[in-house]
Scaffold this active site. Structure first.
Site, PDB file in Angstrom:
ATOM      1  N   LYS A 132       5.533  22.975 -13.924  1.00 12.11           N
ATOM      2  CA  LYS A 132       4.724  21.828 -13.509  1.00 12.11           C
ATOM      3  C   LYS A 132       4.544  21.824 -11.989  1.00 12.11           C
ATOM      4  CE  LYS A 132       3.651  17.037 -14.003  1.00 12.11           C
ATOM      5  NZ  LYS A 132       3.770  15.795 -14.749  1.00 12.11           N
ATOM      6  N   GLU A 185       6.515  18.041 -25.179  1.00 12.22           N
ATOM      7  CA  GLU A 185       5.953  18.247 -23.825  1.00 12.22           C
ATOM      8  C   GLU A 185       6.474  19.555 -23.216  1.00 12.22           C
ATOM      9  OE1 GLU A 185       3.552  16.554 -22.388  1.00 12.22           O
ATOM     10  OE2 GLU A 185       3.735  14.396 -22.761  1.00 12.22           O
ATOM     11  N   GLU A 193      -5.630  16.585  -9.600  1.00 14.82           N
ATOM     12  CA  GLU A 193      -6.339  16.952 -10.824  1.00 14.82           C
ATOM     13  C   GLU A 193      -7.845  17.136 -10.616  1.00 14.82           C
ATOM     14  OE1 GLU A 193      -4.634  15.237 -14.437  1.00 14.82           O
ATOM     15  OE2 GLU A 193      -6.653  15.239 -15.294  1.00 14.82           O
ATOM     16  N   HIS A 242       5.070   8.782 -27.492  1.00 15.50           N
ATOM     17  CA  HIS A 242       4.059   9.530 -26.742  1.00 15.50           C
ATOM     18  C   HIS A 242       4.122  11.037 -27.062  1.00 15.50           C
ATOM     19  CE1 HIS A 242       1.503  10.818 -23.463  1.00 15.50           C
ATOM     20  NE2 HIS A 242       2.471  11.613 -23.048  1.00 15.50           N
ATOM     21  N   ARG A 270      -4.955  21.197 -12.911  1.00 23.17           N
ATOM     22  CA  ARG A 270      -3.927  20.259 -13.370  1.00 23.17           C
ATOM     23  C   ARG A 270      -4.333  19.630 -14.709  1.00 23.17           C
ATOM     24  NH1 ARG A 270      -0.210  15.730 -10.201  1.00 23.17           N
ATOM     25  NH2 ARG A 270       0.792  15.022 -12.115  1.00 23.17           N
ATOM     26  N   LYS A 275       2.017  11.270 -10.870  1.00 20.59           N
ATOM     27  CA  LYS A 275       1.103  10.401 -11.619  1.00 20.59           C
ATOM     28  C   LYS A 275       1.869   9.137 -11.989  1.00 20.59           C
ATOM     29  CE  LYS A 275      -2.232  13.412 -13.867  1.00 20.59           C
ATOM     30  NZ  LYS A 275      -2.732  13.898 -15.175  1.00 20.59           N
ATOM     31  N   ARG A 283       0.818  -1.236   0.000  1.00 17.77           N
ATOM     32  CA  ARG A 283       0.000   0.000   0.000  1.00 17.77           C
ATOM     33  C   ARG A 283       0.843   1.274   0.000  1.00 17.77           C
ATOM     34  NH1 ARG A 283      -3.038  -2.896   3.896  1.00 17.77           N
ATOM     35  NH2 ARG A 283      -4.793  -3.936   2.886  1.00 17.77           N
ATOM     36  N   HIS A 297      -3.639  10.409 -26.778  1.00 12.90           N
ATOM     37  CA  HIS A 297      -3.839   9.039 -26.284  1.00 12.90           C
ATOM     38  C   HIS A 297      -4.640   8.224 -27.295  1.00 12.90           C
ATOM     39  CE1 HIS A 297      -3.159  10.231 -21.778  1.00 12.90           C
ATOM     40  NE2 HIS A 297      -2.047  10.159 -22.476  1.00 12.90           N
ATOM     41  N   HIS A 332      -3.422  15.801 -24.973  1.00 12.53           N
ATOM     42  CA  HIS A 332      -3.295  14.399 -24.561  1.00 12.53           C
ATOM     43  C   HIS A 332      -4.531  13.555 -24.879  1.00 12.53           C
ATOM     44  CE1 HIS A 332       0.314  15.783 -22.694  1.00 12.53           C
ATOM     45  NE2 HIS A 332       0.578  14.616 -22.156  1.00 12.53           N
ATOM     46  N   ASN A 377      -2.819  18.401 -19.556  1.00 11.27           N
ATOM     47  CA  ASN A 377      -3.154  17.374 -20.546  1.00 11.27           C
ATOM     48  C   ASN A 377      -3.450  17.974 -21.923  1.00 11.27           C
ATOM     49  OD1 ASN A 377      -2.941  15.254 -18.699  1.00 11.27           O
ATOM     50  ND2 ASN A 377      -4.976  15.705 -17.917  1.00 11.27           N
TER      51      ASN A 377
HETATM   52  P1  NAD Z   1      10.361   5.882 -22.861  1.00 13.99           P
HETATM   53  O1  NAD Z   1      10.375   5.720 -21.415  1.00 13.99           O
HETATM   54  O2  NAD Z   1       9.844   4.761 -23.691  1.00 13.99           O
HETATM   55  O3  NAD Z   1      11.828   6.264 -23.343  1.00 13.99           O
HETATM   56  C1  NAD Z   1      12.065   6.476 -24.705  1.00 13.99           C
HETATM   57  C2  NAD Z   1      13.205   5.607 -25.239  1.00 13.99           C
HETATM   58  O4  NAD Z   1      14.440   6.177 -24.851  1.00 13.99           O
HETATM   59  C3  NAD Z   1      13.214   4.207 -24.722  1.00 13.99           C
HETATM   60  O5  NAD Z   1      13.652   3.359 -25.743  1.00 13.99           O
HETATM   61  C4  NAD Z   1      14.241   4.269 -23.603  1.00 13.99           C
HETATM   62  O6  NAD Z   1      14.810   3.018 -23.302  1.00 13.99           O
HETATM   63  C5  NAD Z   1      15.244   5.192 -24.206  1.00 13.99           C
HETATM   64  N1  NAD Z   1      16.096   5.932 -23.299  1.00 13.99           N
HETATM   65  C6  NAD Z   1      15.793   6.419 -22.084  1.00 13.99           C
HETATM   66  N2  NAD Z   1      16.772   7.203 -21.647  1.00 13.99           N
HETATM   67  C7  NAD Z   1      17.744   7.176 -22.586  1.00 13.99           C
HETATM   68  C8  NAD Z   1      19.001   7.805 -22.712  1.00 13.99           C
HETATM   69  N3  NAD Z   1      19.433   8.679 -21.816  1.00 13.99           N
HETATM   70  N4  NAD Z   1      19.733   7.544 -23.807  1.00 13.99           N
HETATM   71  C9  NAD Z   1      19.273   6.703 -24.782  1.00 13.99           C
HETATM   72  N5  NAD Z   1      18.084   6.114 -24.730  1.00 13.99           N
HETATM   73  C10 NAD Z   1      17.328   6.357 -23.638  1.00 13.99           C
HETATM   74  O7  NAD Z   1       9.492   7.162 -23.291  1.00 13.99           O
HETATM   75  P2  NAD Z   1       9.368   8.625 -22.687  1.00 13.99           P
HETATM   76  O8  NAD Z   1       9.079   9.485 -23.832  1.00 13.99           O
HETATM   77  O9  NAD Z   1      10.467   8.963 -21.777  1.00 13.99           O
HETATM   78  O10 NAD Z   1       8.068   8.527 -21.771  1.00 13.99           O
HETATM   79  C11 NAD Z   1       6.817   8.244 -22.321  1.00 13.99           C
HETATM   80  C12 NAD Z   1       5.948   7.673 -21.227  1.00 13.99           C
HETATM   81  O11 NAD Z   1       5.817   8.628 -20.177  1.00 13.99           O
HETATM   82  C13 NAD Z   1       4.556   7.342 -21.689  1.00 13.99           C
HETATM   83  O12 NAD Z   1       4.202   6.076 -21.223  1.00 13.99           O
HETATM   84  C14 NAD Z   1       3.695   8.407 -21.039  1.00 13.99           C
HETATM   85  O13 NAD Z   1       2.387   7.960 -20.770  1.00 13.99           O
HETATM   86  C15 NAD Z   1       4.449   8.699 -19.790  1.00 13.99           C
HETATM   87  N6  NAD Z   1       4.206  10.033 -19.244  1.00 13.99           N
HETATM   88  C16 NAD Z   1       3.867  10.135 -17.947  1.00 13.99           C
HETATM   89  C17 NAD Z   1       3.659  11.379 -17.391  1.00 13.99           C
HETATM   90  C18 NAD Z   1       3.336  11.494 -15.937  1.00 13.99           C
HETATM   91  O14 NAD Z   1       3.023  12.590 -15.482  1.00 13.99           O
HETATM   92  N7  NAD Z   1       3.393  10.428 -15.175  1.00 13.99           N
HETATM   93  C19 NAD Z   1       3.799  12.527 -18.160  1.00 13.99           C
HETATM   94  C20 NAD Z   1       4.167  12.393 -19.504  1.00 13.99           C
HETATM   95  C21 NAD Z   1       4.371  11.129 -20.029  1.00 13.99           C
HETATM   96  N1  GLY Z   2       1.413  14.944 -17.525  1.00 14.73           N
HETATM   97  C1  GLY Z   2       0.237  15.493 -16.961  1.00 14.73           C
HETATM   98  C2  GLY Z   2       0.244  15.562 -15.495  1.00 14.73           C
HETATM   99  O1  GLY Z   2       1.198  15.205 -14.837  1.00 14.73           O
HETATM  100  O2  GLY Z   2      -0.728  15.977 -14.938  1.00 14.73           O
END
Ligand code: NAD
Ligand code: GLY
Length: 369
Positions: A234, A192, A244, A272, A248, A150, A128, A259, A255, A252
């Site tokens: 942020k 982003e 949210e 993404h 907040r 998130k 938890r 999505h 998004h 999005n």
């Molecule tokens: P990702 O995590 O898939 O990374 C992109 C690619 O880069 C992958 O192949 C990874 O292995 C590689 N990589 C990572 N660091 C590297 C580095 N320094 N050098 C070389 N390669 C590297 O994608 P992303 O764009 O980082 O994240 C997308 C994800 O984040 C989505 O799932 C999205 O939903 C999520 N997201 C979450 C939030 C949140 O607030 N929680 C906000 C925005 C996006």
């Molecule tokens: N990426 C949107 C949020 O964190 O609210």
């Protein structure tokens, strides 16, 4: 939110997310993983470091050598958004069980947004809730995913449908990890970053335009400044509306469309950030179509995204009406009515309730190749 040169290192910037007792630091350094703020948090604790098969060979050793002396094990996930699901979340959970990680221990996420979201969700669910430290290595994760709590995984029915709010104990950003990032991934992070400008920071769009060449060439100072700015934007929003309930949702922007684009394309055609870029163009097209914004917003949106080689159109094989059906699954939908983030102009995003589906389809049609 407080921003200051903290003096930990000349190149370190220390920010904080102000959430009362759950406040936490964000340390941004352009040379190393500056983990000194963690010395206290990690004292005598056991850690599970979650990373993936791409990031581990690049940065695992550098990170572990920056950690205080401690007992840790490593969980290496396969690389890709298609693994952000219950099966690989379970893989982390199994390792937590095997390593007998308990509430006095800590998870450390080393990787992009996928690793950050999955590790955060495992930390939120295990016993938890155990502590998590985010160490984002993509631009997208540094400006967005690692900050704000998130966490989650995807379901076949849609993106991030399973998840929880679970704030990290700290975010450690080493901007030099961007050096090894493929250019498409870098551009996805720019999408982003640009997003914040269109939400409520018009001057930031001007700043990005002025620094376009420096940013595109990954100039360390320009990048560090940009990342710190984005984290600050942020942090202000998260501090005001952690769960949210209101503003907040503005984060999005693009998004809901994005999505749906990711889902229709099976999570493997668009990154993404690329889907968000097209989504922001659709939001600008709809804002103009509904006469919320003056003509010109769409062009401004497209031109800055294209300057960083981001896509701004969907291929004709995707039916706008199918995208709208997928948009009905969005978490912002209330009483089956579309609730979208649209713009009155650059830096003037707002939540618009009960948006007409026909208008959405017509706006998407303007964004087809
Ligand atoms: P990702 O995590 O898939 O990374 C992109 C690619 O880069 C992958 O192949 C990874 O292995 C590689 N990589 C990572 N660091 C590297 C580095 N320094 N050098 C070389 N390669 C590297 O994608 P992303 O764009 O980082 O994240 C997308 C994800 O984040 C989505 O799932 C999205 O939903 C999520 N997201 C979450 C939030 C949140 O607030 N929680 C906000 C925005 C996006
Ligand atoms: N990426 C949107 C949020 O964190 O609210």
């Amino acid at each position: 939110m407080t921003t200051q040169q903290c003096g930990i290192e000349a190149d370190s910037i220390q920010l904080s997310i102000e959430l009362g007792q759950r406040s936490y630091p964000i340390t941004i350094c352009n040379k190393t993983f500056d983990t000194r703020v963690l010395a206290h948090v990690l004292q005598k604790r056991k850690a599970l470091i979650v990373t993936n098969e791409t990031v581990a060979p690049l940065y695992l050793e550098q990170l572990t050598s920056a950690l205080p002396s401690m007992d840790y094990s490593v969980c290496v996930l396969p690389d890709g958004e298609q693994y952000k699901n219950v099966q690989y979340w379970q893989m982390i959970i199994d390792q937590l069980a095997e390593q007998r990680i308990n509430r006095s221990d800590v998870l450390i996420a080393l990787g992009g947004g996928v690793v950050c979201d999955m590790t955060g969700f495992a930390a939120a669910s295990w016993m938890r809730g155990v502590d998590v430290i985010q160490v984002p290595t993509t631009l997208l994760a540094q400006v967005d995913a690692s900050v704000g709590g998130k966490t989650g995984i995807n379901h076949a029915a849609g993106k991030n449908l399973i998840g929880a709010f679970h704030q990290p104990k700290a975010v450690i950003i080493n901007t030099s990890t961007i050096d090894t990032l493929p250019s498409r991934e870098f551009a996805a992070g720019m999408a982003e970053s640009i997003k914040y400008g269109f939400i409520n920071q018009p001057a930031f769009i001007e700043w990005i335009r002025q620094k376009q060449n420096l940013l595109a060439s990954k100039d360390p100072n320009a990048l560090t400044q940009m990342i710190a700015q984005c984290c600050q934007f942020k942090a202000e929003v998260v501090a005001a509306d952690e769960k949210e309930q209101g503003m907040r949702a503005l984060l999005n922007l693009g998004h809901t469309f994005g999505h749906a684009i990711e889902t229709i394309s099976g999570y493997n055609k668009y990154l993404h950030g690329e889907a968000v870029a097209i989504g922001m163009v659709m939001a600008a097209a709809l804002s103009e179509h509904l006469k919320l914004a003056q003509v010109g917003l769409l062009e401004q949106m497209e031109s800055i995204l294209q300057a960083f080689d981001l896509p701004v159109r969907i291929p004709s094989e995707y039916q706008p009406s199918e995208l709208v059906k997928l948009m009905r699954l969005d978490k912002k939908v209330v009483d089956r009515k579309h609730r979208l983030i649209l713009m009155r102009g650059v830096g003037q995003a707002e939540i618009v309730e009960d948006v007409d589906e026909t208008a959405i389809v017509e706006a998407i049609e303007k964004c087809v190749e």
